[in-house]
Scaffold this motif. Structure first.
Motif, PDB file in Angstrom:
ATOM      1  N   SER A  17       0.789  -1.230   0.000  1.00  0.00           N
ATOM      2  CA  SER A  17       0.000   0.000   0.000  1.00  0.00           C
ATOM      3  C   SER A  17       0.819   1.278   0.000  1.00  0.00           C
ATOM      4  CB  SER A  17      -0.878   0.043   1.241  1.00  0.00           C
ATOM      5  OG  SER A  17      -1.432   1.328   1.370  1.00  0.00           O
ATOM      6  N   THR A  49     -13.081  -1.680  -0.935  1.00  0.00           N
ATOM      7  CA  THR A  49     -13.491  -0.279  -0.796  1.00  0.00           C
ATOM      8  C   THR A  49     -13.627   0.309  -2.197  1.00  0.00           C
ATOM      9  OG1 THR A  49     -12.891   1.862   0.166  1.00  0.00           O
ATOM     10  CG2 THR A  49     -11.077   0.494  -0.565  1.00  0.00           C
ATOM     11  N   ARG A  84      -8.573  -1.983  -2.211  1.00  0.00           N
ATOM     12  CA  ARG A  84      -8.632  -2.570  -0.867  1.00  0.00           C
ATOM     13  C   ARG A  84      -8.216  -1.518   0.152  1.00  0.00           C
ATOM     14  NH1 ARG A  84     -10.707  -7.140  -2.170  1.00  0.00           N
ATOM     15  NH2 ARG A  84      -9.574  -8.711  -3.349  1.00  0.00           N
ATOM     16  N   CYS A  85      -8.793  -1.596   1.362  1.00  0.00           N
ATOM     17  CA  CYS A  85      -8.299  -0.747   2.439  1.00  0.00           C
ATOM     18  C   CYS A  85      -6.906  -1.222   2.803  1.00  0.00           C
ATOM     19  CB  CYS A  85      -9.185  -0.876   3.675  1.00  0.00           C
ATOM     20  SG  CYS A  85     -10.726  -0.033   3.487  1.00  0.00           S
ATOM     21  N   GLY A 112      -5.127  -1.079   5.456  1.00  0.00           N
ATOM     22  CA  GLY A 112      -4.969  -1.771   6.737  1.00  0.00           C
ATOM     23  C   GLY A 112      -5.688  -3.108   6.741  1.00  0.00           C
ATOM     24  N   SER A 113      -6.980  -3.054   6.589  1.00  0.00           N
ATOM     25  CA  SER A 113      -7.822  -4.242   6.775  1.00  0.00           C
ATOM     26  C   SER A 113      -7.851  -5.166   5.563  1.00  0.00           C
ATOM     27  CB  SER A 113      -9.247  -3.789   7.076  1.00  0.00           C
ATOM     28  OG  SER A 113      -9.775  -3.118   5.924  1.00  0.00           O
ATOM     29  N   GLY A 114      -7.513  -4.637   4.385  1.00  0.00           N
ATOM     30  CA  GLY A 114      -7.594  -5.452   3.176  1.00  0.00           C
ATOM     31  C   GLY A 114      -9.020  -5.603   2.674  1.00  0.00           C
ATOM     32  N   LYS A 115      -9.969  -4.883   3.325  1.00  0.00           N
ATOM     33  CA  LYS A 115     -11.382  -4.975   2.914  1.00  0.00           C
ATOM     34  C   LYS A 115     -11.634  -4.245   1.607  1.00  0.00           C
ATOM     35  CE  LYS A 115     -13.992  -5.539   7.192  1.00  0.00           C
ATOM     36  NZ  LYS A 115     -14.598  -4.732   8.263  1.00  0.00           N
TER      37      LYS A 115
END
Lengths: 396, 396
Positions: free
Chosen positions: A8, A170, A162-163, A165-168
Motif C-alpha cells: 500500500s 473499498t 482494498r483498504c 490496513g484491513s484489506g477490505k
C-alpha cells in the motif's frame, strides 16, 4: 511477477505520493523492454491504489483495444500478453464497454460497484470473466493513457480497491484518480519511447539483413545459409555464456561474414568446377576485403561484422588466412563463425559438392577440432547439437 | 529561446510544484532532439527557482565536463553549444571547480554568494566570465544529473535566484534543492533516451549506407555517385516543400536506387564499350530486381527505396522502364531521383563517356523536361541550382 503482491501507498501523505510518482516515472521511462514495461506500469498503478487486480489495454494501429497485461492477486495470476509471439486478443473500441468508453471519451471512470452500473449509462460490465473464474469484480478505476500530444495509446483498468490496513473491499478515491491519471501519462511517454526504440532496432536489423542478402545475391546456391550461420553462431555464443548484448549483435553480424564476396568476379564466384590456384588466391581475398568494406564503423554490430569477415577463415593451428592467426589470437567471434559457417556448408549442397548428412558433418567437425577449429567451440557445439538440428530444420 | 524569460513558480504551493514537476518530466522525456532537450532542461530548472542565469554541463565519454547550454536573462543570452557542429569547450573534472566538485562528490552545492566561498572549501569560483561580461554572479545552486543507475551524466548550475515578486537577488531555498534534484534525475533519463535514439538512428543510417556502398562496389567508376544522388534528391524534395520526415527518408533511400545492379553479370556491368540490345535488355532488369530485393519491408526508408529502385528509370512521357508509367503515375520519389541520377551521371566521367560540365548537363535536363523528366521537378532543380552546385563540389 506472480506473487509480487501490492504494497500500500494509499494512506501516505500527499507530497510523499508525488515523490513516489516521480520515482516511478523515472523507472518507467528508463525501461526500454516493452513487455517488462507494460507489466511494470500496471503493477505500479495497482500499488498506488492498493488494487487487487487490473488489466492494461493497448490501442492497436488498426484502432482496436488489445488485452496486453492481466494481473490478479486473489487468483495469483499475472501475465503479459504482448511481445511473446502469441497472437493477442483484441476487442472493438465501443462506448458500450467500460474500457471502450474511456478510450472514446478520454475521461476517467471511477465506478464503486460494476454490478450496480445504472441501465441509463451507455456502457455495461461484461461478467463473463467473473462467471468463469468465480472472481467478484466490484470497484473499478479506469483511466486513459494519454501521451503529451493528446493521443490515447492505452487504458489502465484497476479492479477492487482494498483498504490498506484491513484489506477490505473499498471504492477508489478521487485523490487516487489524479495519481493514476498522472502515472498513466508517464506510462504513455514511456510506451512511446519503448516503441520508438523497438522500431529503430527492428529497422536497423532489417537493414543489416538486406545488406547480408545483397552480399549473397550473386552466390546463387547458398539459400538460407546466412540466416542459419547467424542462428548457429548466436546459439553457440549463448551456450558459451557470452553476454546477451554480444549474442544479439553476433546474430546480425555473423550474417555478414561473406560480404567480401561482392568483390570477387563472377567467373570465380560462379565457377562450377574446381578453382585454379590463382583463382583460389583471389577468392581468399574476400576475407580481408570484407573486413575493409565494414571497417571504420562506430556501431557495435558493424564492428563485430568486420572482425568476423576478416577472421572467419583463420584456423586454430595457424594454417588459415588472411593472417595465419593461431589459437586465441583469433577473435572469439571468428572462432565461433568458423564452426557455424563450415558446418552449414558441409550440410548443404553446393555447385561443387553434394550435401553431407548431420552425422557425417559432425564427424568432420570433430576431426578438425584443434586443427581447423577451436576445441572449446567444437565442444560447445556438440553440447547443443539438438538445438543446432532444430535451427537446421527451421531454416531449411 | 532568447527572450524566453523565466516565470516564477517559486512561491506556489508544494503539491502544485510536484504536479508541475511531473508535467515537465513528461515534456522532457518525450523530447528526442538532443539540442532542444538540453535547452529545455536548463530553462525548466531556472523556472522552478526563478534563476536569472544557468549553465548545463555534460559529462563526456572521455570524462570531462562540456559546456553544453548557457542562459542568462540579464545579458539576454541563450545558447545551446552541442550538436551544432562546432567543437564544444570542455574542462577537466576537478574538485577545485564548483561543477567539478558536484560531479566528483555527487552532492548538491547551494552557495549563497560565490564571492564569499571560504578559503577552507576545496573549490573556488572562477570569476573570469564576470570580469569579461560585467555580470555579478551571487547565489548558486548546483546539482548532479544522476540517472537511475546512479551514473552522473551532467551538472545543472543555476545562478542568481530572484524573489518572484520583487525580482531582488536572494539565495536558493532547500525546497528548491529537492525540486531541482528531482528535475535533474528526470533530465538524466530523458538525456539517456535521446542519446539511445540518436545512436540507433545513426546505426541505422550507417547500415543503409553500407548497403548502398555494397551495391555500388562492383560498379567501379561511380565514385561518390550514390551520396550525391541522395543529397540532390533531398535538396529537391526540400525545395518542393515535402515533409521533413520524407526528406530524411529520401536522403537515405535514394542512395539505394541502383541496388538491383547486384544481379547484373560482370560482363555487362563492367563492359567498356556499348551494350548490345540483348545486354541492354538484361541491364534494364536492375530496376525491377532492385524493387524486389528491397520489397516487403515495414520500415519507411526501405519501402521508399524499393519504390525508387523500381521507378527511377520511368520517363514522364511514358517511354521509360520497367512499366512505361506516365506523368504522375510515376511516384514522386522516382520523378525526383530520375533527375538527380541523370544529372549526376551527366556530370561524371563513366567508362563509356567523359564528363559534361554543369552548363551542358543543365541544358540536357531542360531539353528533356516533359519528355524524360517531370517538368515540375526540373523547375525546382533550376530554382536551387546554386545549392546543387555546392553539393556537387562538396561530394566531388
Amino acid at each position: 511477477m506472480s506473487g509480487d503482491f501490492v504494497v500500500s501507498l494509499a494512506e501516505s501523505d500527499p507530497s510523499e505520493k508525488f515523490r513516489r510518482l516521480i520515482e516511478v516515472g523515472l523507472a518507467l521511462t528508463s525501461e526500454s523492454d516493452l513487455s517488462t514495461l507494460l507489466g511494470r506500469i500496471l503493477l505500479e498503478a495497482r500499488r498506488f491504489t492498493c488494487a487487487d487486480a487490473g488489466t492494461l489495454y493497448l490501442v492497436t494501429k488498426d484502432g482496436r483495444l488489445q488485452f496486453s497485461v492481466v494481473q490478479n492477486d486473489s487468483l495469483d495470476h499475472s501475465e503479459v500478453l504482448v511481445g511473446n509471439g502469441s497472437s493477442p486478443v483484441t476487442m472493438e473500441i465501443s462506448p458500450t464497454s467500460i474500457a471502450g468508453c474511456v478510450t472514446v471519451t478520454g475521461s476517467t471512470l471511477n465506478i464503486p460497484d460494476v454490478y450496480e452500473i445504472p441501465g441509463t449509462c451507455g456502457f455495461h460490465f461484461d461478467r463473463s470473466f467473473d462467471l468463469k473464474s468465480g472472481y467478484r469484480s466490484r470497484s473499478m478505476l479506469v483511466v486513459p493513457m494519454k501521451n503529451p500530444k493528446g493521443k490515447i495509446v492505452g487504458v489502465i483498468q484497476l479492479i477492487n480497491a482494498r483498504c490498506p490496513g484491513s484489506g477490505k473491499d473499498t471504492a477508489f478515491s478521487s485523490d487516487q484518480e489524479e495519481l493514476v491519471l498522472c502515472l498513466a501519462s508517464q506510462a504513455a511517454v514511456a510506451l512511446d519511447n519503448a516503441r520508438l526504440t523497438g522500431d529503430l532496432r527492428r529497422s536497423y536489423a532489417e537493414a543489416i539483413h538486406h545488406l547480408a542478402k545483397a552480399a549473397e545475391y550473386r552466390d546463387k546456391d547458398t539459400g538460407r545459409h546466412i540466416e542459419r550461420v547467424g542462428r548457429y553462431a548466436a546459439a553457440i555464443a549463448g551456450a558459451m555464456g557470452l553476454p546477451q548484448d554480444y549474442i544479439s549483435d553476433l546474430l546480425l553480424a555473423a550474417t555478414l561474414h561473406d560480404i567480401g564476396k561482392l568483390s570477387i568476379p563472377d567467373c570465380i564466384l560462379q565457377k562450377p568446377g574446381k578453382l585454379t590456384s590463382d583463382e583460389y588466391r583471389e577468392m581468399k581475398c574476400h576475407a580481408s576485403l570484407g573486413g575493409e568494406i565494414l571497417a571504420g564503423s562506430e556501431n557495435p554490430v558493424l564492428r563485430l561484422a568486420s572482425e568476423i569477415a576478416l577472421s572467419h577463415h583463420e584456423h586454430w593451428d595457424g594454417s588459415g588466412y588472411p593472417h595465419g592467426l593461431k589459437g586465441d589470437e583469433i577473435p572469439v567471434s571468428g572462432q565461433i563463425c568458423a564452426v557455424a559457417d563450415v558446418f552449414d556448408a558441409l550440410c548443404s549442397a553446393r555447385c561443387y559438392k553434394s550435401a553431407f548428412g548431420m552425422q557425417e558433418s559432425c564427424e568432420i567437425l570433430k576431426q578438425e577440432s584443434g586443427r581447423h577449429f577451436s576445441p572449446a567451440v567444437v565442444d560447445v557445439f556438440f553440447r547443443i547439437k539438438d538445438r543446432i538440428s532444430e535451427i537446421r530444420e527451421e531454416f531449411a
